[in-house]
Design an enzyme around this catalytic site. Structure first.
Site, PDB file in Angstrom:
ATOM      1  N   GLU A 186       0.847  -1.197   0.000  1.00 23.48           N
ATOM      2  CA  GLU A 186       0.000   0.000   0.000  1.00 23.48           C
ATOM      3  C   GLU A 186       0.884   1.249   0.000  1.00 23.48           C
ATOM      4  O   GLU A 186       1.796   1.363   0.826  1.00 23.48           O
ATOM      5  CB  GLU A 186      -0.907   0.000   1.230  1.00 23.48           C
ATOM      6  CG  GLU A 186      -1.657   1.294   1.500  1.00 23.48           C
ATOM      7  CD  GLU A 186      -2.514   1.757   0.335  1.00 23.48           C
ATOM      8  OE1 GLU A 186      -2.393   2.935  -0.046  1.00 23.48           O
ATOM      9  OE2 GLU A 186      -3.306   0.936  -0.193  1.00 23.48           O
TER      10      GLU A 186
ATOM     11  N   HIS B  54     -30.123  -9.697  24.558  1.00 19.24           N
ATOM     12  CA  HIS B  54     -28.959 -10.330  25.164  1.00 19.24           C
ATOM     13  C   HIS B  54     -29.106 -11.854  25.105  1.00 19.24           C
ATOM     14  O   HIS B  54     -30.172 -12.382  25.408  1.00 19.24           O
ATOM     15  CB  HIS B  54     -28.815  -9.909  26.627  1.00 19.24           C
ATOM     16  CG  HIS B  54     -27.682 -10.602  27.335  1.00 19.24           C
ATOM     17  ND1 HIS B  54     -26.375 -10.238  27.144  1.00 19.24           N
ATOM     18  CD2 HIS B  54     -27.685 -11.660  28.207  1.00 19.24           C
ATOM     19  CE1 HIS B  54     -25.606 -11.030  27.895  1.00 19.24           C
ATOM     20  NE2 HIS B  54     -26.369 -11.898  28.535  1.00 19.24           N
TER      21      HIS B  54
ATOM     22  N   ASP C  55     -21.081   5.211  -9.585  1.00 18.57           N
ATOM     23  CA  ASP C  55     -19.666   5.572  -9.556  1.00 18.57           C
ATOM     24  C   ASP C  55     -19.367   6.863 -10.309  1.00 18.57           C
ATOM     25  O   ASP C  55     -18.570   7.692  -9.858  1.00 18.57           O
ATOM     26  CB  ASP C  55     -18.830   4.439 -10.142  1.00 18.57           C
ATOM     27  CG  ASP C  55     -18.865   3.176  -9.288  1.00 18.57           C
ATOM     28  OD1 ASP C  55     -19.545   3.177  -8.246  1.00 18.57           O
ATOM     29  OD2 ASP C  55     -18.213   2.184  -9.671  1.00 18.57           O
TER      30      ASP C  55
END
Length: 454
Positions: A189, A433, A300
């Protein structure tokens, strides 16, 4: 489809396949392969769950994973074809381009046969031509040793070693896929961190996880394309250069270029209606209309996030606007960004750095997944959630998450931003939960130092 629902006569001009990059060469095929490789990786660690596995009998059949990928794509493709017919939309196969606008838009359509060229006229036009992989100058993609995401998805591939140039979403996802297959992976990168568009803490976390899993990461390096050498039957050699100009030579079996995508704005006849055709993208207002009345651009080529869900949202806005239906403007701050690595990365709104740069006085709440019961039960407790909140108003500015379920759960914060929700409201919401969603409540309470389970 939305314009047809409003009673408009609609024509689609498509050069290739309905569904575009996302369905055929992007989102769907890559996530299908990632699901297969993730399951393979998970099976190798089943003993942690009390399930004894004979490792000698495990084998990842890349060809079968590709068959599954193809079947999923085909099923969705058939669904789109059905919806086009259901909505009485006319499909014309070919390359469309604007010819002019004497009164109505004139559109020429070429399909490779001079005899079949035709012209149609329309009051409104939406340009949605998408993008293609960006290829460095001097590189010839051969689909044998040099690849973009298009070629890598076309044929089963399992190299001993692969080098991936680019550590954005595409590069990171393929790094995970090939590492889980058993390939050695090096990811290069040019920026100083992986996932350079994400919050810095997210970048550091994914970098640490990749290093721990044996993925070689080289941020701050660039590939010197003129130094790539490959001989048939032998590994390639190539040269990398760091920020100080220091060069190093490396070997690999394949190079995947994942350095972004180039918008398909050329050959659309834009100059015929008074627009420049050399721009990287088309300028629009918040309702996706260009400077030419009646001409819209979405996806795009409109210059926002290159994401399928952005294109969909923008298309709905454009269609509603054309049909005179009241709608909301496009708001990029509400767009969730997802990277389907393992663990997943997801974000919406501003990063901490962006919020500070914008002048906000902020509060930050964080909560780690290793304190979450459902994450521990699932066997994936790496990662955390981070919320950025305006100290003055308590309104949520952004949420950033790395961990199991991130791409599914991020929409919760997107909706909170849409509804101008506050950290107090998110903290007071009731979460089931055990569930991973509980971390949203904990992070929201952590903004004021009141998280219960940390």
């Amino acid at each position: 489809m939305r314009a047809a629902q409003h009673g408009k006569r609609v024509v689609i001009v498509e050069k290739h396949l309905l569904g575009g990059t996302c369905l055929h060469q992007g989102c769907i095929p890559t996530k299908s392969l990632l699901e297969s490789s993730k399951l393979y990786e998970r099976v190798k660690h089943m003993e942690e769950f009390g399930i004894e596995v004979n490792q000698d009998s495990l084998f990842f059949n890349v060809a079968k994973a590709f068959e599954r990928k193809k079947a999923i794509v085909n099923q969705l493709y058939q669904g789109i074809q059905y919806l086009i017919k259901k909505n009485k939309i006319t499909l014309i196969q070919g390359h469309g381009h604007l010819v002019g606008k004497p009164k109505h838009f004139e559109i020429g359509i070429e399909n490779g046969s001079t005899e079949s060229e035709q012209t149609i006229f329309s009051n409104h036009v939406i340009l949605a031509t998408g993008s293609r992989p960006n290829i460095p100058k001097g590189i010839t993609i051969d689909g044998i040793k040099l690849f973009t995401s298009d070629e890598i998805l076309a044929h089963p591939l399992r190299p001993d070693h692969i080098t991936i140039i680019g550590a954005g979403a595409i590069g990171l996802e393929f790094a995970c896929y090939f590492q889980q297959l058993g390939s050695a992976v090096r990811i290069v990168e040019s920026e100083d961190r992986l996932a350079p568009l994400e919050d810095e803490e997210i970048s550091r976390q994914i970098g640490s996880i990749f290093d721990k899993r044996g993925i070689e990461t080289m941020p701050g390096y660039q590939l010197l394309v003129e130094h790539i050498e490959h001989v048939e039957g032998e590994p390639m050699t190539y040269t990398l250069q760091d920020r100080n100009g220091e060069k190093s030579m490396h070997q690999t079996d394949a190079i995947l270029f994942a350095i972004g995508r180039k918008n398909n704005v050329s050959a659309l006849g834009l100059t015929s209606v008074g627009l420049a055709d050399e721009a990287a993208f088309l300028q629009t207002n918040a309702y996706m209309e260009t400077d030419v009345s009646g001409l819209y651009a979405v996806g795009d080529i409109a210059g926002s996030y290159q994401l399928a869900h952005v294109a969909t949202q923008q298309a709905l806005i454009a269609a509603d606007t054309i049909c005179g239906i009241s709608t909301l403007p496009y708001q990029p701050e509400r767009v969730a960004r997802c990277t389907y690595t393992h663990p997943e990365i997801a974000s919406v709104g501003l990063t901490e750095e962006q919020a500070n740069a914008a002048g906000y006085d902020i509060k930050v709440g964080k909560f780690p997944l290793h304190f979450n019961g459902r994450s521990l039960i699932h066997g994936d407790s790496e990662g955390f959630i981070k919320m950025i909140v305006d100290k003055k108003t308590d309104m949520l500015l952004g949420t950033h998450m790395i961990g199991q379920g991130a791409t599914e759960l991020i929409a919760m914060s997107g909706f909170a931003i849409f509804m101008e929700g506050t950290a107090w409201e998110m903290g007071m919401n009731v979460y089931p939960h055990p569930s991973i969603s509980e971390i949203f409540g904990e992070a929201a309470m952590a903004v004021s130092g009141m998280a219960i389970h940390s």
